[in-house]
Design a protein around this motif. Structure first.
Motif, short mmCIF file in Angstrom:
data_model
loop_
_atom_site.label_atom_id
_atom_site.label_comp_id
_atom_site.label_asym_id
_atom_site.label_seq_id
_atom_site.Cartn_x
_atom_site.Cartn_y
_atom_site.Cartn_z
N ILE A 23 0.84 -1.21 0.00
CA ILE A 23 0.00 0.00 0.00
C ILE A 23 0.87 1.25 0.00
CG2 ILE A 23 -1.72 1.27 1.34
CD1 ILE A 23 -2.87 -1.38 2.18
N HIS A 24 1.97 1.16 0.74
CA HIS A 24 2.91 2.28 0.75
C HIS A 24 3.37 2.62 -0.66
CE1 HIS A 24 3.73 1.73 5.12
NE2 HIS A 24 3.70 3.04 5.01
N GLU A 25 3.75 1.60 -1.37
CA GLU A 25 4.31 1.85 -2.70
C GLU A 25 3.27 2.45 -3.63
OE1 GLU A 25 6.45 -1.40 -4.31
OE2 GLU A 25 8.13 -0.99 -2.98
N ARG A 26 2.07 1.94 -3.52
CA ARG A 26 1.00 2.48 -4.36
C ARG A 26 0.73 3.94 -3.98
NH1 ARG A 26 -0.88 2.34 -8.47
NH2 ARG A 26 1.04 1.35 -9.08
N PHE A 27 0.78 4.19 -2.69
CA PHE A 27 0.53 5.56 -2.22
C PHE A 27 1.64 6.49 -2.69
CE2 PHE A 27 1.05 8.68 1.31
CZ PHE A 27 -0.09 9.40 1.02
#
Lengths: 585, 781
Positions: B394-398
């Motif tokens: 999710i971090h990377e997508r964010f």
């Protein structure tokens, strides 16, 4: 001289840019609204060419937007909707405060909403533009569709994302446009070629998410809002191109079959329909039933103006290859055990024309049982299985992925149950000259060219063979390996000659002959020539050249490092093997 | 029987009435507290007014408690309405009241009652008055309430203004006002009421207190100025009130509560009121409203609310796509770059070489997240089942989202050039031969660094000056040291006279310039040189000169010394003019204008060409053909016309510190070597700025030289190398000189951070000599 004195920063790039705060003031929006507007309209800061000029002499770090972009935002109808929403929220809060429940209800009913259709059209004037930009939308929707239906974001968003992704997968299955797949530690990457555009997306593994606290979900939600709209329109258009019914419907035949079996299992009709669709086991209904004809239809080839015959032939060949890949698994019947990721495997297998089924209790839509005698492959991801049928292969899921990437059915022996799997390579890496190529890739390339890789097979038999043979084998392998390495290094060093100093060469055994000497001299001469020419380079070019050469050197260094690591690994593993053998005896 | 009934009934009503009044009071109290029920109360009051004689049914609806009874009472009363016993009724009531209140009143005012009783029409007022009286003395609840029930609706009953004693009509005033009068007020007839004849004084009071056993129950009425003895009942009442009890003895404050609206279903309705007519017929107002709405709907003014659509509708958005409809802003549009595609290291089962070793992993963990080359640790899993969720998904997508909307974008042109293309295409050195390529001779003999070398114009001899205070003469072809001369100091510079007809060498050390005749080569030339020097005749008038010219004699002469020029300051460089008659010497000194001297050997004359100091002079040189003189200061080269005696050009070298300079034999080009590793080529016809700046040496340049005939120039530097360049100057003025480095010659050892100190070309052959800090001279051929 005359005339007014020209003031600084009143023309030129200083007037073309605007800082974020100023833009916000101009639009009279709060930061959150401004952010949302930027996300929806696709406005992003620009880095000015001369930052100091734009920043009016200051070097403070600021983000700049193009003034044109901001002006363009001024007339956006959605800004008014934002304001309406703000008023709505205020009214609602007031009504709550006064405990006027009827007013609350009335306000709720009249909640202002907005549509993004016009923005999508504006941002992507043509369909291809939109398709080009769909990578992020896909990844985001696949992520959101895996969210739990609690907290974090609206349930409608999650269901919508799920619906859209299922539609997309169905489209890819029907159009057979999947090209590459890759199991990474992050998730599974897929690459499809849709209308000539390569589209890559990443699907996370099916686990519950540990929601991080340092992520602003509002930003993600705004993006998702935009992406779902875009994605829906794209899906619609894509379905249209294939003459499919949108929203997707199952083939009437398939539908009746499914209905008979599982109707009572699901409470809601709509839900079960989505489930059936997401099972990916049945084909979709078409507007006009011309499926077979279309596939038969061959396009005539006309050489384009500037194209020569060779080029065209290459293209034709490529096309043929492509077609062959599309029929990769045709005629095979797969059965998925319950421990394998059903959705991704079903998706991939169906994309390449296989028949897939699974256990009835796993998911809706399984068409045949384990006991079916016609099953050719069963995909299993456990070390051993109790009851094995003799007329089918029991293979690990990586076989499917590797086969798709290799565009051929790989030998199944390496992927049997309990066998240590060969490394899974990324299909997205295209090695250039001087890059490190893992030996597995070399093997694979040889296999693709149609060379029978003898060694590999022998290696498999290795364990049963006696020690001596094994040793011979190893040596053989060693030699070839070393040769390979040497060759690679030679190639690399050729590219590197520039950086290397020419030292008075030692006379090497193979260079004793006059021919060799001549060659060497010639080489040295050339190197010197180059060195002298480099002396004459202009300062700017020299800098650039040095930079490029530095980068090249780094890549070769890295490649060498990887090669050395590999060699060390192989040495240790070989030593271990030998030890084991010795112990056995 | 009937009367008895009636009587009992009346009693019943009375008692009821009492209770009711209590209720009413409660209700009235409620009035103050709950304004909400205002309407009801007024209604009630109106009702009371409307049917004064009617029952209290209306009231009972609200007060509620004794309804059933009151109902029956109402009916009965209604029934009796028609009877002519009405009067009797009243009379009976009156009687009762009288009898009841008599107990109280008799003591105080018997005459009043007597007066009132006989008159029938007064019935209403009399009891009222009586009642008031009772109230004034002590409230007799029973009586009063009885009155209320009978005289229903008289709301002025309770008016406080009526409560005053009407025997005295002065009103509610302080009675002290009448202190001085004989009377205390007026009665109803307007007659004065006189005070009792004698007022009681203190003594009377005391006596009274002592004697009268009823004193404690006697109160003084100021209005009537009379004493009133309270009856037993009244005293009792006072006691009860003092205790905070109800005034009525019979009132039971703890009566069991009667649940009026019980859960039990009664057979009768609570009220028996017939339904209104309006409850049966449709309302006209409502009809009107409905018809208005219907009309509005018909006219389309009101639209029925549609159910909200929750699922978005999709359609063919690009049905009419126009590829030309690209907005202006899209010209500046920078599409976001796509996400980087994963490499082998991201695989769940990567080849073993992509896994990090223990040290690499440690290093990775210690690095900052931004510095890491890989944002994740490569991992190997034995099977797909064992792969865990990626925690930073999710971090990377964010982060990608943030990049998309927050990251400033800029179009950067990626230099996609082949590095080979950057290398300039130069003619091959092979085609530019001849040039020196190999070191062929080393002249060994000096014991310290060799500062300067010079070749004889014939190319047979070479002279070198060194820090070991010697000047050596070498034969070029054999490397033999022909002669060694000791001089009085470290030799800074040597220069062989370029005139082949003269055999003279200028040597400078400390503040002396020595002209030597080495006696090498053609004897004829040697002797003619000597002759030239000796044939000098001093002029008639002896001018004062900056240097002293001295002719050498004796052993010095034998050594070859011919002339000694003693300078006032240390000399750094000597240079011959091309003709061989003039000689320039440099004495670097920042503070005076005496830095350069030009000597004429044949006339033994010296002159200082410059009046002003233009900076520290590094080196000077004569133009080979024209009467020009080049002076290099730290950063500039000045070109002087010697005939016109003016500055013709000032060349900007862009160097920090010039070390050496050489003029092309054609005279139109010049090279400058500098201590900041640069070599500047000037085309004097082109510009005062360098035509080409070469940075091929790694360290400071010490010497530069042009070849006399071949298009070659050489530069020697502290990195110990001599670089030979092909420097072709074309006769065609439009064609720029061609400069190609052709050879890097190495051989000198670097000692004390010094490499090559001087270079010079062989006058006829494409050979180059170089002298170095390693005390050797090398010949490259």
């Amino acid at each position: 001289m005359g005339g007014l004195q020209k003031k600084k920063y009143e023309r030129g790039s200083a007037t073309n840019y605007i800082t974020r705060n100023k833009a916000r003031k101009k639009l009279q929006l709060s930061l959150a609204d401004f952010r949302r507007l930027c996300i929806l309209k696709g406005i992003y800061p620009h880095e000015p060419k001369h930052k100091k000029k734009v920043n009016k002499g200051s070097t403070a770090p600021r983000t700049f937007y193009l003034l044109k972009d901001i002006r363009f935002l001024l007339h956006e109808p959605i800004v008014r909707k934002f304001r309406e929403y703000k008023v709505f929220v205020r009214k609602l809060r007031k009504a709550y405060g006064k405990a006027e429940w009827t007013a609350v209800e009335r306000l709720r009913d009249n909640k202002p909403g907005y549509k993004l259709d016009h923005i999508i059209k504006e941002r992507y004037p043509t369909f291809i533009d939109a398709l080009r930009d769909i990578d992020d939308a896909l990844s985001m929707c696949f992520l959101f569709s895996t969210f739990a239906r609690t907290g974090k974001c609206h349930v409608q968003t999650i269901t919508l994302c799920r619906r859209l992704t299922v539609e997309w997968m169905n489209y890819v299955v029907t159009s057979r446009s999947l090209r590459k797949v890759f199991i990474s530690i992050k998730g599974i990457y897929y690459q499809a070629e849709v209308l000539g555009q390569l589209i890559t997306w990443l699907v996370p593994y099916q686990f519950a998410h540990d929601h991080p606290t340092d992520v602003d979900y509002r930003v993600m939600a705004t993006f998702t809002e935009m992406y779902t709209t875009l994605f829906g329109f794209i899906n619609f258009r894509l379905y249209q191109t294939l003459n499919l019914v949108y929203p997707p419907k199952l083939d009437s035949k398939a539908e009746s079959e499914l209905k008979a079996e599982h109707e009572e299992d699901y409470a809601m009709d709509s839900e079960s329909y989505l489930e059936k669709l997401s099972a990916l086991s049945a084909s979709l209904a078409r507007v006009v039933a011309t499926a077979e004809e279309e596939e038969e239809n061959q396009l005539d080839q006309f050489p384009a103006d500037g194209e020569d015959l060779e080029n065209m032939e290459a293209r034709e060949k490529e096309q043929k290859e492509q077609e062959a890949q599309n029929r990769l698994f045709e005629g095979l019947k797969f059965f998925l055990n319950r421990e394998v990721p059903r959705e991704s495997l079903a998706f991939i297998l169906r994309c390449f024309g296989a028949e897939v089924s699974w256990d009835k209790s796993l998911c809706i839509g399984g068409t045949y049982n384990v006991t079916d005698e016609t099953i050719t492959h069963q995909i299993v991801d456990r070390p051993d299985i109790d009851k094995q049928y003799i007329n089918r292969y029991y293979i690990q899921p990586q076989w499917v992925f590797d086969s798709v990437n290799a565009k051929m059915r790989l030998p199944v022996e390496d992927y049997f149950l309990g066998v240590t799997l060969p490394p899974h390579l990324s299909p997205f890496v295209e090695e250039k000259d001087g890059d490190y190529v893992p030996p597995e890739k070399l093997k694979l390339m040889a296999l693709q060219r149609g060379e029978k890789h003898v060694q590999e097979e022998e290696e498999d038999d290795d364990d049963d063979d006696d020690d001596e043979e094994y040793n011979d084998e190893v040596d053989d392998e060693d030699l070839t390996e070393e040769k390979n390495l040497k060759k690679m290094e030679d190639q690399r060093s050729q590219g590197k000659t520039l950086a290397v100093k020419v030292t008075p060469g030692k006379v090497k055994p193979w260079e004793t002959g006059s021919v060799g000497n001549k060659v060497r001299l010639e080489k040295e001469e050339k190197a010197e020539e180059k060195r002298l020419a480099i002396m004459m380079m202009k300062k700017k070019e020299k800098y650039l050249y040095d930079k490029i050469m530095f980068g090249k050197k780094r890549t070769t260094r890295e490649a060498n490092k990887l090669a050395a690591k590999r060699k060390a690994h192989e040495d240790t593993s070989k030593a271990e093997k030998k030890q084991k053998k010795a112990k056995k005896q | 029987m009937r009367t008895v009934n009636l009587e009992s009934q009346k009693n019943g009503t009375m008692s009821k009435a009492k209770e009711k009044s209590a209720k009413k009071r409660v209700v009235e109290e409620d009035d103050d507290q709950l304004p909400i029920f205002d309407k009801d109360v007024t209604e009630k009051k109106a009702g009371e007014e409307d049917d004064a004689d009617l029952s209290d049914s209306e009231e009972s609806v609200f007060s509620g408690l004794e309804d059933s009874e009151s109902d029956s009472h109402d009916e009965e009363e209604d029934a009796e309405e028609g009877d002519d016993e009405e009067d009797d009724d009243d009379a009976v009531i009156l009687d009762e009241i009288l009898t009841k209140s008599s107990g109280v009143e008799t003591a105080t005012e018997p005459p009043a009652t007597d007066k009132n009783t006989p008159t029938q029409p007064d019935v209403k007022t009399a009891p009222k008055r009586k009642m008031k009286k009772g109230e004034g003395v002590a409230m007799d609840d029973g009586g009063e309430k009885g009155l209320i029930t009978t005289r229903h609706g008289d709301e002025y009953e309770h008016d406080t203004s009526d409560e005053e004693d009407i025997r005295n009509t002065v009103g509610n005033i302080p009675m002290e006002w009448y202190q001085d009068y004989p009377h205390i007020g007026y009665n109803l007839d307007g007659k004065k009421i006189f005070k009792p004849i004698r007022n009681k004084d203190e003594l009377d009071e005391f006596l009274d207190k002592m004697e009268n056993p009823d004193y404690w129950r006697t109160v003084h009425d100021k209005t009537t100025a009379s004493d009133i003895r309270l009856s037993d009942e009244q005293v009792d009442l006072v006691h009860r009130l003092q205790k905070g009890q109800f005034g009525d003895v019979n009132f039971n404050e703890y009566e069991p509560s009667v649940d009026f609206f019980t859960n039990e279903v009664m057979i009768h309705p609570v009220t028996n009121r017939p339904q209104d007519k309006r409850s049966f017929i449709p309302s006209l107002i409502e009809k009107e409203k409905v018809s208005k709405l219907v009309h509005a709907i018909k006219m389309g003014w009101i639209k029925p609310r549609k159910p909200k659509e929750t699922t978005p509708q999709y359609y063919d958005l690009w049905a009419k796509e126009d590829p030309n409809a690209i907005l202006g802003r899209h010209k500046m549009h920078v599409p976001a770059p796509k996400m980087r595609l994963p490499g082998h290291e991201e695989s769940y089962n990567p080849p073993p070489e992509y896994l990090l070793t223990e040290e690499e992993r440690m290093a990775w963990e210690q690095q900052d997240a931004e510095d890491r080359k890989l944002p994740f640790l490569p991992q190997k899993h034995s099977c797909l089942r064992a792969v865990p969720a990626f925690s930073r998904f999710i971090h990377e997508r964010f982060e990608r989202c943030l990049d998309l909307y927050l990251c400033p974008r800029q179009r950067k042109m990626r230099v996609n050039v082949n590095p080979e293309d950057l290398i300039p295409k130069l003619p091959k050195p092979k085609d530019l031969q001849p040039f020196p390529t190999t070191m062929s001779l080393v002249y060994i003999g000096h014991s310290s660094l060799v500062r300067s070398i010079s070749a004889s114009p014939t190319g047979q001899w070479l002279v070198s000056g060194s820090d070991d205070c010697t000047v050596r003469f070498w034969e070029v072809n054999t490397g033999r040291c022909m002669k060694t001369l000791e001089v009085g100091g470290a030799v800074k510079s040597v220069a062989w006279n370029p005139n082949p007809a003269v055999c003279l060498v200028a040597v400078c050390f400390e503040s002396t310039v020595l002209l030597l005749n080495p006696g090498l080569g053609d004897r004829l030339v040697v002797s003619s040189t000597d002759q030239l020097i000796t044939s000098y005749e001093p002029p008639e008038e002896d001018k004062e000169q900056a240097v002293t010219w001295a002719l050498s004699e004796g052993p010095e002469h034998d050594n070859g010394h011919r002339l000694t020029l003693t300078h006032p300051k240390a000399v750094k460089q000597v240079v011959w003019h091309g003709k061989g008659d003039y000689l320039a010497s440099v004495m670097p000194d920042n503070s005076s204008n005496l830095q350069v001297l030009i000597h004429q050997v044949s006339k033994r004359r010296t002159q200082n060409p410059f009046r002003k100091n233009k900076g520290l002079v590094q080196c000077v040189s004569f133009h080979p053909l024209r009467p020009y003189f080049f002076v290099a200061t730290q950063r500039y080269v000045r070109v002087y016309n010697l005939i016109k005696q003016e500055l013709t050009k000032k060349l900007m070298t862009n160097c920090k510190w010039i070390s050496s300079m050489a003029i092309h034999p054609g005279g139109d080009n010049l090279i400058c070597g500098s201590y900041d590793c640069r070599l500047a080529w000037f085309d004097l016809d082109l510009s005062t700025k360098p035509y080409k700046m070469l940075r091929h040496h790694k360290k400071a340049l010490r010497g530069v030289a042009y070849h006399k005939h071949y298009p070659l120039f050489a530069s020697g530097a502290d990195d110990g190398s001599v670089i030979i360049c092909h420097g072709m100057v074309y006769n065609d003025l439009l064609q720029n000189p061609l400069i190609v480095p052709v050879k890097v010659l190495k051989g000198h050892q670097i000692t004390h951070d010094l490499g090559v100190l001087d270079v010079t070309f062989h006058p006829t052959q494409p050979w180059v000599f170089s002298s170095g800090a390693d005390a050797t001279i090398r010949l490259f051929t």
